[in-house]
Scaffold this motif. Sequence first.
Motif, PDB file in Angstrom:
ATOM      1  N   PRO A 152       0.851  -1.204   0.000  1.00 58.49           N
ATOM      2  CA  PRO A 152       0.000   0.000   0.000  1.00 58.49           C
ATOM      3  C   PRO A 152       0.887   1.256   0.000  1.00 58.49           C
ATOM      4  O   PRO A 152       1.943   1.278   0.629  1.00 58.49           O
ATOM      5  CB  PRO A 152      -0.782  -0.096   1.319  1.00 58.49           C
ATOM      6  CG  PRO A 152      -0.570  -1.473   1.828  1.00 58.49           C
ATOM      7  CD  PRO A 152       0.673  -2.014   1.211  1.00 58.49           C
ATOM      8  N   SER A 153       0.412   2.290  -0.710  1.00 55.04           N
ATOM      9  CA  SER A 153       1.260   3.488  -0.854  1.00 55.04           C
ATOM     10  C   SER A 153       0.981   4.538   0.227  1.00 55.04           C
ATOM     11  O   SER A 153       1.686   5.552   0.289  1.00 55.04           O
ATOM     12  CB  SER A 153       1.023   4.104  -2.229  1.00 55.04           C
ATOM     13  OG  SER A 153      -0.335   4.491  -2.338  1.00 55.04           O
ATOM     14  N   ASP A 154      -0.053   4.329   1.082  1.00 61.51           N
ATOM     15  CA  ASP A 154      -0.469   5.364   2.052  1.00 61.51           C
ATOM     16  C   ASP A 154       0.683   5.899   2.893  1.00 61.51           C
ATOM     17  O   ASP A 154       0.863   7.114   3.022  1.00 61.51           O
ATOM     18  CB  ASP A 154      -1.543   4.808   3.012  1.00 61.51           C
ATOM     19  CG  ASP A 154      -2.799   4.407   2.266  1.00 61.51           C
ATOM     20  OD1 ASP A 154      -2.761   4.480   1.030  1.00 61.51           O
ATOM     21  OD2 ASP A 154      -3.794   4.027   2.905  1.00 61.51           O
ATOM     22  N   ALA A 155       1.476   4.954   3.457  1.00 59.31           N
ATOM     23  CA  ALA A 155       2.535   5.381   4.387  1.00 59.31           C
ATOM     24  C   ALA A 155       3.548   6.275   3.667  1.00 59.31           C
ATOM     25  O   ALA A 155       4.034   7.263   4.233  1.00 59.31           O
ATOM     26  CB  ALA A 155       3.225   4.155   4.965  1.00 59.31           C
ATOM     27  N   PHE A 156       3.857   5.936   2.405  1.00 63.37           N
ATOM     28  CA  PHE A 156       4.845   6.715   1.636  1.00 63.37           C
ATOM     29  C   PHE A 156       4.297   8.108   1.315  1.00 63.37           C
ATOM     30  O   PHE A 156       5.021   9.103   1.368  1.00 63.37           O
ATOM     31  CB  PHE A 156       5.204   5.980   0.336  1.00 63.37           C
ATOM     32  CG  PHE A 156       5.876   4.661   0.571  1.00 63.37           C
ATOM     33  CD1 PHE A 156       7.239   4.605   0.832  1.00 63.37           C
ATOM     34  CD2 PHE A 156       5.151   3.478   0.568  1.00 63.37           C
ATOM     35  CE1 PHE A 156       7.865   3.402   1.066  1.00 63.37           C
ATOM     36  CE2 PHE A 156       5.777   2.268   0.801  1.00 63.37           C
ATOM     37  CZ  PHE A 156       7.132   2.232   1.056  1.00 63.37           C
ATOM     38  N   LEU A 157       2.981   8.146   0.997  1.00 61.72           N
ATOM     39  CA  LEU A 157       2.366   9.436   0.662  1.00 61.72           C
ATOM     40  C   LEU A 157       2.335  10.336   1.909  1.00 61.72           C
ATOM     41  O   LEU A 157       2.636  11.532   1.836  1.00 61.72           O
ATOM     42  CB  LEU A 157       0.947   9.205   0.119  1.00 61.72           C
ATOM     43  CG  LEU A 157       0.222  10.444  -0.392  1.00 61.72           C
ATOM     44  CD1 LEU A 157       1.039  11.149  -1.463  1.00 61.72           C
ATOM     45  CD2 LEU A 157      -1.158  10.085  -0.936  1.00 61.72           C
ATOM     46  N   LEU A 158       1.995   9.735   3.048  1.00 62.28           N
ATOM     47  CA  LEU A 158       1.949  10.486   4.314  1.00 62.28           C
ATOM     48  C   LEU A 158       3.330  11.092   4.614  1.00 62.28           C
ATOM     49  O   LEU A 158       3.457  12.277   4.944  1.00 62.28           O
ATOM     50  CB  LEU A 158       1.520   9.536   5.450  1.00 62.28           C
ATOM     51  CG  LEU A 158       1.345  10.138   6.843  1.00 62.28           C
ATOM     52  CD1 LEU A 158       0.245  11.187   6.831  1.00 62.28           C
ATOM     53  CD2 LEU A 158       1.004   9.061   7.864  1.00 62.28           C
ATOM     54  N   GLU A 159       4.370  10.273   4.447  1.00 62.24           N
ATOM     55  CA  GLU A 159       5.738  10.738   4.722  1.00 62.24           C
ATOM     56  C   GLU A 159       6.113  11.886   3.776  1.00 62.24           C
ATOM     57  O   GLU A 159       6.661  12.907   4.203  1.00 62.24           O
ATOM     58  CB  GLU A 159       6.714   9.561   4.527  1.00 62.24           C
ATOM     59  CG  GLU A 159       8.153   9.925   4.874  1.00 62.24           C
ATOM     60  CD  GLU A 159       9.144   8.832   4.468  1.00 62.24           C
ATOM     61  OE1 GLU A 159      10.333   9.028   4.717  1.00 62.24           O
ATOM     62  OE2 GLU A 159       8.730   7.813   3.890  1.00 62.24           O
TER      63      GLU A 159
END
Length: 962
Positions: free
Chosen positions: A766-773
Amino acid sequence: SSFLRHARSRNYVSESEVCKLESVPLDFGDYHPLKPITVTESKTKKMNRKGSTSSTSSSSSSSMMDPLSSVLDGTDPLSLFAAAADPVMTTATMDSTRKKRDKDDSSAVGNDFEPWSSKRGEILARYTTTEKLSINLYMGSEKGKATTTGSAVSEKVRTRLEELDDLEEGSQKELLNLTQQDYMNRIEELNQSLKDAWSSDQKVKALKIVIQCSKLLSDTTVIRFYPSKFVLITDILDTFGKLVYERILSMCVDNRASLPDNFSPESVNDTAKETCLNWFFKIASIRELIPRFYVEAAILKCNKFLSKTGISECLPRLTSMIRGIGDPLVAVYARAYLCRVGMEVAPQLKESLNKNFFDFLLTFKQIHGDTVQNQLVVQCVEIPLYLTLYSPAIDWILQCIAYRAPEVLLTEMMERCKKLGNNALLLNSVMSAFRAEFIAARSMDFIGMIKECDESGFPKHLLFRSLGLNLALADPPENDRLQILNEAWKVITKLKNPQDYINCAEVWVEYTCRHFTKREVNTVLADVIKHMTPDRAFEDAYPQLQSIIRKVITYIYDFSLLFSVEKFLPFLDMFQKESVRVEVCKCIMESFIKAGFFHFFDPVILNALLHICKTMHDSVNALTLEDEKRMLAALINGFIKMVSFGRDFEQQLSFYVEARSMFCNLEPVLVQLIHSVNQLAMETRKVMKGNHSRKTAAFVRACVAFCFITIPSLSSIFTRLNLYLHSGQVALANQCLSQADAFFKAAVSLVPEVPKMISIDGKMRPSDAFLLEFLCNFFSTLLVVPDHPEQGVLFLVRGLLNVIQDYTWEDNSDDKVRIYTNVLHLLSAMTQEAYIYHVDKVDSNDTLYGGDSKFLSEINKLCETVIAQILDHLKTLGKDETLKRQSQLAIYFFNTILAHGDLRNNKLNQLSVNLWNLAQKHGFADTKTMVKTLEYIKRRSKQPEMSHFTDLALRLPLQSRT
């Protein structure tokens, strides 16, 4: 709505001072961090459970060992438990360790002796045949099965004798017309049936199999396969020898313990001795010489059970037995087997090994006798090929003799070879077996002997190759070096056959590189090109040519010197097969990067290496594996990082532009180029101390433009996002404000394209964590970006918020709220009179607006919207299955208000109390966290201007979990 109208005004300097760790004056005295550590060990004895008192004793140990080892006194706890459980076992373990150590000390053959097993594969690969082979298989005997009880013992003895007679007559099946592979499979089957017969207690059958196999060694009908046959059959003999030895050894073990490794015959019981003698008597009754010799040699070690001198008496007798073998090839392999067994069981008995070799020298003239010549005519085998069949055996015999031998013995061997008329085969084996230092010191003597050799049997170029291999390992006397090279090259350069030529040249290139200058190396490379170019001979010699390149770059690691070797690049042109060419290029680049040729701008090297990197890059196609691409990109990146034109920044940028056009298919290289250009812009800023002239300002804008047009060609979306942000920061630092805006706008417009799942190391995540960072990093930058005069207040922040609002988040994700909470941190920082950080020579919004009320009210409106979004989301989490998430987010939001809001405002105060209660409402709050948060609030209330925290603390109840 009152959140940021009353955002807590911050004094960052005083807050930083308060948060610093307290500094304590340290009296160093005799303290030093690298001094030995003193460890205090506490031992606690537990008494019986009723009165569970414990006494503690302390002891201190100081050493350079690590603290754990010093506490444990070298014994780990598991071993101690085991010892407590089983004292016998521990003693046995310690004994075996001691035995092993003693054995290692007394072992006469060390690790520097190359074992037979390492030669085995090479012999099997080298000596092959396409002719058909035959083999005799033992079929087993049915005689003597019925016995009467009356004379059971004598019947048994008679049956045994009949079976032994039967060993050599009948009861076998001849298999004809086998291919080499079939033959090897049959031998493997025989090896297996030997083990099976032994394990099912059919000892006589096992012996029959071994005798039948040994007989095969007298058969030389397919002569060129003989060395491989010897390897296969002696494997079976080794197995048999081991089985017999272990069987007798197991009979020596009584209830006490096994025999030590260096046992004496006195400690062997009578049963074991009788069995051992029985084996030797059985073998002595074999009629034919060759099987009798081989089988006895196989169990030579068993003499240890009978007498101390058994082995030393047997070796000379077995050596003399070999004199009875008529065929010189069969005899020399029998000698090799005896040396092999001798080195294993009694390496100290060197006299027998020497006698073995001298016997061989006496019978050497047989090779040129009529019998052998007639046999070769029948089999259509030339003398040079026939002589190479001797090499493995003679090499092995000489290796055993030369092992740790005194110089005197080696000199004597040389003299004997001379007496035999400098026989080439022998000379070759001497050079293969003796120590390289011994050969190198007498190089000129050996060259003299090679010159006098008879050319017909064994080609001279092979002798020069063997000499070259020694000179690659040890240096000859300095005065002789040039003469040695001239003598050798005179012979090598006359070779007509390209394969013979390249096999020799490959060995002598190393000698040339070790001892001479680039002039000699250039001459040698030119000669190789001259020999290998006609009829494209190089196509059959890629491995040797690669080896030459490796040797050249190992010894000439100064690349400016290497590329000034005139024939080096023409030599590379011989690698015309793409896969090989790429391998060679990789090898050169690895060597270049390892040599650490930092910051060079020699145009010769630069063009040559660009050509090499281009070759690697152009080999990439749709079928290239990811690992291969990664490796090539890493090598090209290593090269790019090393290129430096000093203060000529424009030349440096031109190089990066050229590199971009050359390496456009490898994404990691484009990423590296963007980083390098950004670094170049920052170097320029550093040189100008931040005050750009018209010229440097234009140059920096050119760097920024390079990045802006390169980033869109990348495929990885997060790479693009991060590079837009990074390049925007570089543009901002260099006062290129409109360019920085362009980067940040590009990043904002790219966010909606971020997919839900991205591939990381071949797995979908999932890309969520990367986008949040990424967004958190982006917010940190946006704080210092000044507003564009024509775009309205906070146009970048608004644009980003709209994108976040429209982005489709996962249903079970709270990342959107976490992002909004971070936006509140940003907006809170934007209302301060002076921001927490700035970019040098760039006015941020705190300077531009100077705390203007319109600006603050715009921020306030934005804030209302964000808070409303957060509260809406919290409402949607009211279902049973999402209550835990609701609790976590409520406390997260509460902490944000606590850190950034002014809680003297009633509405804000009430909101924080509501969030506190919501977090605890359904029992999902972590009690420990809530208690610590409340303690923190009480502590803060004691600070100046924070008395309102006292009232807040009273309004925040702690609920029990019941």
